[in-house]
Scaffold this motif. Structure first.
Motif, PDB file in Angstrom:
ATOM      1  N   ASN A 159      -7.721  -7.227   5.349  1.00 15.46           N
ATOM      2  CA  ASN A 159      -6.332  -6.815   4.780  1.00 15.46           C
ATOM      3  C   ASN A 159      -5.505  -7.633   5.694  1.00 15.46           C
ATOM      4  O   ASN A 159      -5.469  -7.954   6.902  1.00 15.46           O
ATOM      5  N   GLU A 204      -1.156  -8.160   6.310  1.00 10.61           N
ATOM      6  CA  GLU A 204       0.123  -7.614   6.134  1.00 10.61           C
ATOM      7  C   GLU A 204       1.179  -8.902   6.058  1.00 10.61           C
ATOM      8  O   GLU A 204       0.967  -9.773   6.672  1.00 10.61           O
ATOM      9  N   LEU A 238       2.146 -10.607   3.469  1.00 17.58           N
ATOM     10  CA  LEU A 238       1.907 -11.808   2.747  1.00 17.58           C
ATOM     11  C   LEU A 238       3.116 -12.138   1.567  1.00 17.58           C
ATOM     12  O   LEU A 238       3.189 -13.421   1.084  1.00 17.58           O
ATOM     13  N   LEU A 279     -10.061  -9.720   0.301  1.00 18.47           N
ATOM     14  CA  LEU A 279      -8.505  -9.133   0.300  1.00 18.47           C
ATOM     15  C   LEU A 279      -8.548  -8.337  -0.951  1.00 18.47           C
ATOM     16  O   LEU A 279      -9.078  -8.542  -1.986  1.00 18.47           O
ATOM     17  N   GLN A 294      -3.032  -9.076  -2.808  1.00 18.56           N
ATOM     18  CA  GLN A 294      -3.035 -10.012  -1.688  1.00 18.56           C
ATOM     19  C   GLN A 294      -3.782 -11.359  -1.978  1.00 18.56           C
ATOM     20  O   GLN A 294      -3.128 -12.395  -1.578  1.00 18.56           O
ATOM     21  N   GLN A 338      -1.694 -13.323  -4.039  1.00 18.63           N
ATOM     22  CA  GLN A 338      -0.408 -14.108  -3.335  1.00 18.63           C
ATOM     23  C   GLN A 338      -0.945 -15.366  -3.024  1.00 18.63           C
ATOM     24  O   GLN A 338      -0.480 -16.359  -2.728  1.00 18.63           O
TER      25      GLN A 338
END
Length: 640
Positions: free
Chosen positions: A336, A338, A340, A358, A362, A365
């Motif tokens: 994970n 955070e 992004l 991921l 995510q 992205q």
């Protein structure tokens, strides 16, 4: 259970329907992603930038809005505070709708609110046992100093300096709504007393000025910390007052440096995205290039060295944001990253990630940024960024990108010699013959590093240009190359490398190279620009909402504004600016007021408005406004 059922059924029958039975559910918790700097495990004199996620109950959470006054004695501060107030309003509304308490704390203006229910409610809970003074440094700040200075004249950056008037403010900005169940107070005794009565445990500070009021007021960050509150700063919804000569940097860079200080010595920070789900806020005049650092590895101490690198880039007026994963190699929560969402506005992404899968959102992205064609810089383990072990059980349902090394860097990672690593042989780094004058190697000389050499022969991209090679007793491989003009990768990046001047110079050169302006003259003529107004943040103006283009183009003498005009537009004039309003579309009955004349509007009309002309478009309309010379917010005079 049967008794409860029949009593409920009887109540339903008496009232004539099921609509009278209220079903209640527990209010959803808030997911709060916090960024902070903590002493590094390997060296307590250094700091690691980390992220942790907590779940807060809305009914135990409050947002304190610090000193968002209607006016400040400093003109530039007034302009920034007004812009911030407009951006903060929807964030507060969202927080309020989720069940969070909003505390309005416009200091020294309590008389204005004396007869309001929100003010009276705060007074009812006063705890007179608490101190009333401003809070000085916390024990964690002992021996530390602010990275910025307010300097002379309270941090005013106007020229000539504004006259100090501590009675300039009379109330909170009217752009911020005070809800029925909010409270109003600038007193620690009242606010802390209210929090104790209502069971408030989590406190978010927003407002101004970060280096003065937000940190030091009797209800500020330090005070809440001393009260034992779980306190955080909303870092994108705050602003400083400081002398930009100390240090000599952009105003917004100074604000970032102050946030770094708070994250290190006072409390964590969050962004407004935790409430809105949207990208974090950015001031309209913050034109700095934005660098997104994406890091999730612990072997090479990226969480220490990349933030230190970013701080130096901040002093050079780059905006640096971080998307962070836990540094551990295995275990729960490692797959994970955070924050992004910073990739959406990034001009450069720096990746230092090791073997992570991921969640789809995510990974999307990451892929979206890569496919945009914008610059990328990869460091060390990013060759296996999204390639976790094949047998990893914890990645079920997550996405991996095993070919990332080849697809993006053009690399061919083949591991390293474990025996030479154990022996600490290190690597001799040399410049490829004929590449000595390459701009990426400016000021870089051959060097030796303790880093172990990654095997990368042969590279798997026709575009790859190798600039540095590394050699140990067994291998000779590329260690620094470009993959086209927008992608750079280096297999260097051991924590010891960051202490070597040639490597540091290489990293600064890489950032400058990737972010160099493309708006240069080509073949004797100016390069073109593309303005996508959908990607330019709108800012409040006397007419409505304006998206301003070419503010950062020195070769163009003016600006272009795409402005949506609402029915609350205010008559105003300019002393220096000339404007041409082009009406794209308008509602029926809309008119343009020019001095004392009102002219009915229709689509495809244009108006030439010289300096001194009072003007106002009345009604809803979409316009394109050409402004000469460049737009100046100070040259705007409202006619009451």
């Amino acid at each position: 259970m049967r008794i409860i059922f029949f009593v409920t059924l009887f109540a339903v029958l008496l009232t004539g329907g099921l609509c009278s039975v209220a079903l209640t559910a527990e209010t959803p918790k808030l997911t709060i992603s916090m960024q902070e700097r903590v002493p590094a495990e390997w060296d307590k004199t250094k700091y690691s930038l980390v992220n942790r996620v907590e779940e807060w109950k809305p009914e135990e959470t409050a947002v304190i809005v610090c000193d968002m006054w209607d006016k400040h004695w400093c003109k530039h501060s007034t302009a920034r505070f007004t812009e911030l107030a407009a951006a903060l309003e929807p964030v507060l509304k969202t927080a309020r709708d989720k069940g969070v308490l909003i505390v309005h704390a416009p200091s020294e203006t309590m008389k204005f609110y004396a007869n309001t229910s929100q003010r009276k409610e705060a007074i009812k809970h006063t705890d007179t046992s608490l101190p009333t003074a401003w809070e000085k440094i916390l024990p964690s700040e002992a021996g530390k100093s602010f990275p910025i200075s307010s300097g002379s004249h309270g941090g005013c950056e106007d020229s000539p300096k504004c006259k100090v008037d501590t009675h300039a403010w009379t109330r909170q900005s009217e752009l911020i709504t005070i809800g029925e169940n909010d409270i109003i107070s600038d007193s620690r005794q009242e606010i802390a007393g209210y929090f104790k009565t209502k069971g408030i445990k989590n406190v978010i500070l927003t407002g101004v000025a970060t280096n003065m009021c937000v940190i030091g007021r009797p209800f500020g960050l330090r005070a809440m910390k001393k009260l034992g509150m779980n306190v955080v700063l909303m870092r994108d919804m705050t602003d400083t007052m400081f002398n930009s000569e100390k240090p000599k940097c952009d105003h917004h860079s100074g604000n970032d440096l102050m946030v770094d200080y708070i994250e290190t010595y006072v409390c964590p920070s969050i962004v407004s995205s935790v409430f809105t789900g949207k990208k974090q806020y950015r001031f309209s005049d913050d034109k700095r290039k934005r660098i997104a650092f994406v890091m999730a590895e612990g072997e090479y101490r990226s969480d220490q060295w990349l933030p230190e690198f970013a701080r130096e880039l901040t002093l050079q007026n780059y905006r640096c944001d971080f998307a962070i994963g836990v540094p551990k190699k295995e275990g729960e929560g490692r797959h994970n990253i955070e924050n992004l969402q910073i990739s959406e506005e990034a001009d450069l992404m720096v990746i230092s990630v090791r073997r992570r899968a991921l969640p789809t959102e995510q990974m999307t992205q990451i892929k979206k940024y890569v496919s945009s064609g914008k610059p990328l810089l990869g460091i060390k383990v990013s060759c296996v960024a999204f390639a976790p072990p094949k047998d990893a059980k914890e990645i079920k349902g997550l996405e991996r990108w095993d070919s990332f090394d080849q697809d993006v860097w053009g690399g061919n990672y083949g591991g390293y010699d474990s025996e030479l690593r154990k022996q600490g042989t290190g690597t001799d780094v040399s410049i490829v013959s004929g590449k000595e004058e390459h701009p990426l190697l400016k000021g870089v000389k051959p060097f030796h590093c303790a880093d172990w050499l990654y095997r990368n022969t042969p590279l798997r991209s026709d575009k790859a240009e190798v600039l540095l090679r590394g050699k140990n007793p067994k291998h000779d491989d590329p260690v620094f190359w470009t993959n086209g003009d927008k992608v750079i990768y280096t297999s260097l990046g051991h924590w010891n490398d960051w202490e070597l001047e040639p490597f540091r110079k290489l990293m600064f050169n890489a950032v400058d190279f990737l972010l160099k302006s493309k708006q240069t003259e080509k073949e004797g003529k100016m390069a073109y620009r593309i303005l996508d107004f959908m990607k330019i943040d709108g800012v409040p103006c006397p007419c409505g909402l304006s998206r301003r283009g070419l503010l950062d183009e020195p070769a163009f003498p003016g600006t272009i504004h795409r402005t949506d005009i609402d029915r609350q537009a205010k008559p105003h004039y300019h002393k220096k600016l000339t404007e041409i309003y082009y009406v794209i579309s308008c509602e029926e009955g809309a008119v343009m007021q020019l001095d004392d004349e009102r002219i009915p509007l229709h689509n495809d009309m244009a108006f030439y408005i010289p300096p001194g002309t009072v003007h106002c478009l009345i009604g809803k309309a979409k316009t394109c406004i050409f402004v000469l010379p460049k737009y100046d917010p100070e040259d705007e005079y409202i006619v009451e």
